[in-house]
Design a protein around this motif. Structure first.
Motif, short mmCIF file in Angstrom:
data_model
loop_
_atom_site.label_atom_id
_atom_site.label_comp_id
_atom_site.label_asym_id
_atom_site.label_seq_id
_atom_site.Cartn_x
_atom_site.Cartn_y
_atom_site.Cartn_z
N THR A 1 43.09 59.81 39.01
CA THR A 1 44.04 59.21 37.99
C THR A 1 43.72 60.08 36.48
O THR A 1 45.00 59.84 36.35
N GLY A 2 42.79 59.08 36.36
CA GLY A 2 42.70 59.38 35.08
C GLY A 2 43.44 58.50 34.35
O GLY A 2 43.32 58.32 32.87
N GLN A 3 44.05 57.12 35.03
CA GLN A 3 44.61 56.33 34.35
C GLN A 3 43.02 55.51 35.04
O GLN A 3 42.65 54.93 35.18
N LEU A 4 43.13 54.46 33.63
CA LEU A 4 41.16 53.78 33.07
C LEU A 4 41.99 52.27 33.64
O LEU A 4 40.73 51.70 34.09
N HIS A 5 42.79 51.55 33.72
CA HIS A 5 43.94 50.50 33.97
C HIS A 5 43.21 50.44 35.77
O HIS A 5 42.54 50.23 36.16
N GLN A 6 43.94 51.96 36.06
CA GLN A 6 43.30 52.27 37.27
C GLN A 6 41.88 52.15 38.05
O GLN A 6 41.75 51.54 38.94
N TYR A 7 41.01 52.57 37.02
CA TYR A 7 40.02 52.37 37.30
C TYR A 7 39.13 51.28 37.43
O TYR A 7 38.43 50.94 37.96
N LEU A 8 39.90 50.75 36.52
CA LEU A 8 38.96 48.94 36.62
C LEU A 8 39.33 48.49 37.57
O LEU A 8 38.23 47.96 38.00
#
Lengths: 101, 617
Positions: B592-599
């Motif tokens: 998604t490009g959303q770091l918090h989602q990667y976390l």
């Protein structure tokens, strides 16, 4: 103060910054996390220069260049965030997901 | 030396081809050219007959082309060229400027030239070449007036019949090649008799069939009846010195072969005798002058065939030469009357001889010679060859005498009609003076040719032909045949035109040439046509349908492949592509490009990993 303390401080700064960058959804907060991480890195580099090779002036220059690049990046980043907020009332990364495309 | 021989063959053939090639533009010059060529050929033939040259040219590997002139072929070459010259002399006045004269004279020269090739050939391939060209030109000559469908169909019949018999010669050539000796002797005619059994029998059968077919012997006689539809000079040449006697010549030439085979001479002797008798009866039954002469040709050549089988080479050759003179004269005279009076039917020719005295007299001389009356040539020649028959079997001699008797009957019958008291013929045309000369020449030949049948000239003929131990007739044989001929001729003359006391069916059978043509149709032509039709039906119904069926089946199969196989393959490929695309979309979802989602994802994944590790432990 010794080199270890500086490196410890730099690691703490980087970790706090990383945690902030990973957990915050607000763009401003995310950028602040990044600032902290970069600050940690610059601190570690300055300490390494000061304690390991104080005679080499190039280390100082490199750090100044890194600080300058950080300042520029921040200025541009905040400008973009401000423009985004003005045009679309956006202040969270989820809302700017269409930029991906 | 060999140049002479090549010239003898090449001159008429070359001039004939040239005339044919130039076509109608040469019409005016054609008779002159043809006469000059024929005269030159006669001169060459006489020279070669004395010098006996032989020529050879490379042809096939191990099979050179060889021409040679010995006694027999020398005599025949002279006969052929002499008769050709006389017939062409006659035709030059007979054929008006309205006819396609270049074609006619060209074909005649080609015809005579191919006969010269045939008689001088020393090997089978060369003989076959002459033989075939002769057949083809005879077809073109019989069908000379090609606008008349009856004449062309007659030409077809003649050509096909002789052609069928010609296949025998190919069989003989093949068998000669197959037997080793044929190869060693380069398929030479003299070497044929040295072949081994069973090839010897094949060679003999082939040669005999081909010769009987060409000479219109039984059962091939009917084609000669058809051949009468051609122009009279063609008939004269065809019956006297070419085509028809080619078969008799071939049998005389291959006499040793007939002896060696052990059965060939018997077949030939009896076929000849049967032809002489049966076709003599056919000749008696004819009411058309040319048909009568045609049937008599068969019968007379039957004597030559008989002589060939009986080993009486001298007699057969004498008969051949004498008959050539008599028969060409008879046909030319018949042709002259046909032009002048417009008919060749005997009842319509009543008194024809009295209108044109010279032609009538010449015709009479030839007819009396044909009848076997002394002191004319055929009388003596026939006795020389019948002496050979007498040595063989008395029955054969009796059959020969019966044939001779019949020849007297039909000759007298023809004479009786043309010498009736004259009837007025106001519309009769004139016979050109130029046409009479050749007839007179031939009449003299008929008389003069009696001399070689008696010693001492008979011995020199024997020497020329290199024939030793020939049977020679006793005096009583000459007297017997002369007496019988006189008696038969007198009875026939006295009988006149009265109908014969025979059943109508028998008479019509003889008048119809023994129904040979119908028999050939029923036995050969009809079954062949039926077979051909059946084969055509098989072709249409089975082969053609199979091809069509396989084509439409292939189209159907292709369509099915397109519909079923291709579509499923296409569908599979499409499905794979769609699946891959879906997988790709699915794989892109977490990015998604959303770091918090990667976390969050990392936390979830590590949790799962930890749980798995704990559980697995």
């Amino acid at each position: 103060m010794s080199l270890e303390l500086f490196l410890l401080l730099a690691a703490a700064l980087f970790s706090v910054g990383l945690f902030g960058a990973l957990t915050q959804q607000s763009i401003v907060m995310l950028m602040m996390g990044l600032e902290l991480m970069l600050g940690g890195v610059i601190l570690a580099a300055a300490a390494a220069w000061h304690y390991i090779a104080p005679a080499a002036a190039e280390g100082q220059v490199l750090i100044v260049v890194a600080v300058t690049a950080m300042a520029l990046e921040m200025a541009i980043g905040f400008a973009v965030v401000t423009a985004l907020f003005r045009s679309r009332e956006i202040d969270m990364t989820d809302m700017a997901a269409e930029l991906k495309e | 030396m060999s140049a002479l021989l090549w010239a003898l063959v090449a001159l008429p053939l070359g001039a004939g081809v040239l005339l044919l090639a130039v076509g109608r533009r040469a019409d005016r010059a054609a008779p002159g050219i043809a006469l000059a060529v024929a005269a030159a050929a006669l001169g060459l033939a006489v020279t070669t007959a004395f010098r006996h040259p032989s020529a050879r040219a490379p042809f096939l590997d191990g099979l050179p082309m060889r021409l040679t002139v010995d006694g027999l072929s020398g005599l025949l070459a002279v006969t052929v060229t002499a008769v050709t010259l006389v017939v062409l002399l006659f035709s030059a006045t007979e054929f008006g400027s309205g006819e396609a004269r270049a074609r006619f004279f060209g074909l005649m020269l080609l015809f005579a030239g191919s006969m010269l090739v045939t008689v001088t050939a020393a090997t089978l391939p060369v003989l076959l070449m002459g033989w075939e060209v002769m057949g083809a030109t005879s077809w073109a000559l019989i069908g000379y007036w090609w606008r008349d469908p009856e004449r062309t169909s007659a030409a077809d019949t003649a050509f096909l019949t002789t052609r069928t018999a010609d296949l025998g010669l190919y069989l003989a050539a093949g068998a000669a090649l197959a037997s080793g000796s044929g190869r060693n002797s380069s398929l030479s005619l003299d070497g044929l008799a040295r072949a081994e059994e069973p090839w010897l029998s094949f060679i003999t059968a082939g040669v005999v069939v081909a010769a009987l077919g060409k000479s219109a012997q039984l059962p091939f006689s009917f084609w000669l009846s058809k051949a009468m539809r051609g122009p009279s000079p063609v008939s004269a040449l065809l019956h006297s010195a070419t085509m028809v006697v080619a078969g008799a010549y071939l049998l005389l030439r291959t006499g040793p072969l007939l002896d060696a085979s052990g059965w060939g001479d018997d077949v030939v002797v009896w076929t000849g005798a049967a032809t002489a008798v049966l076709l003599g009866l056919v000749a008696v039954a004819q009411t058309d002058l040319k048909q009568l002469l045609a049937a008599s040709s068969c019968a007379q050549i039957g004597f030559m065939v008989l002589a060939a089988g009986a080993g009486a080479t001298t007699g057969g050759t004498l008969q051949l030469v004498a008959h050539a003179a008599a028969k060409s004269l008879l046909f030319l005279a018949a042709g002259a009357w046909l032009t002048a009076l417009g008919t060749q039917q005997l009842p319509a020719l009543l008194g024809a001889a009295r209108h044109h005295r010279t032609v009538g007299t010449a015709f009479t001389v030839a007819a009396l010679s044909l009848a076997g009356l002394p002191p004319l040539s055929l009388w003596a020649a026939k006795d020389v060859l019948l002496a050979g028959a007498l040595e063989r079997s008395p029955w054969l001699y009796a059959a020969g005498l019966a044939g001779a008797l019949l020849s007297a009957v039909y000759s007298a019958k023809a004479l009786w009609f043309v010498w009736r008291p004259a009837v007025a013929r106001p519309d009769a045309g004139r016979i050109p003076a130029g046409a009479v000369g050749p007839l007179v020449l031939l009449a003299f030949a008929c008389v003069a040719l009696v001399a070689p049948a008696f010693p001492p000239m008979l011995d020199s003929v024997d020497r020329v032909l290199a024939a030793s131990g020939q049977p020679s007739p006793h005096v009583w044989e000459f007297a017997l045949s002369a007496g019988l001929a006189l008696l038969a001729a007198a009875v026939a003359w006295g009988w006149g035109a009265r109908p014969l006391p025979l059943a109508a069916r028998v008479k019509s059978g003889f008048a119809d040439w023994l129904g040979l043509e119908r028999a050939a149709h029923v036995l050969l032509v009809a079954p062949t046509m039926r077979l051909a039709r059946a084969a055509a039906a098989f072709d249409d119904k089975v082969l053609d349908r199979a091809v069509d069926g396989s084509a439409s089946a292939a189209v159907r199969l292709a369509r099915w492949t397109d519909d079923v196989v291709e579509r499923s393959v296409d569908g599979t490929v499409g499905a794979v592509a769609a699946g891959t695309r879906a997988l790709g979309r699915w794989a892109r979802r977490p990015q998604t490009g959303q770091l918090h989602q990667y976390l969050a994802q990392a936390v979830a994944a590590f949790t799962v990993l930890a749980v798995v590790l704990v559980l697995v432990r």
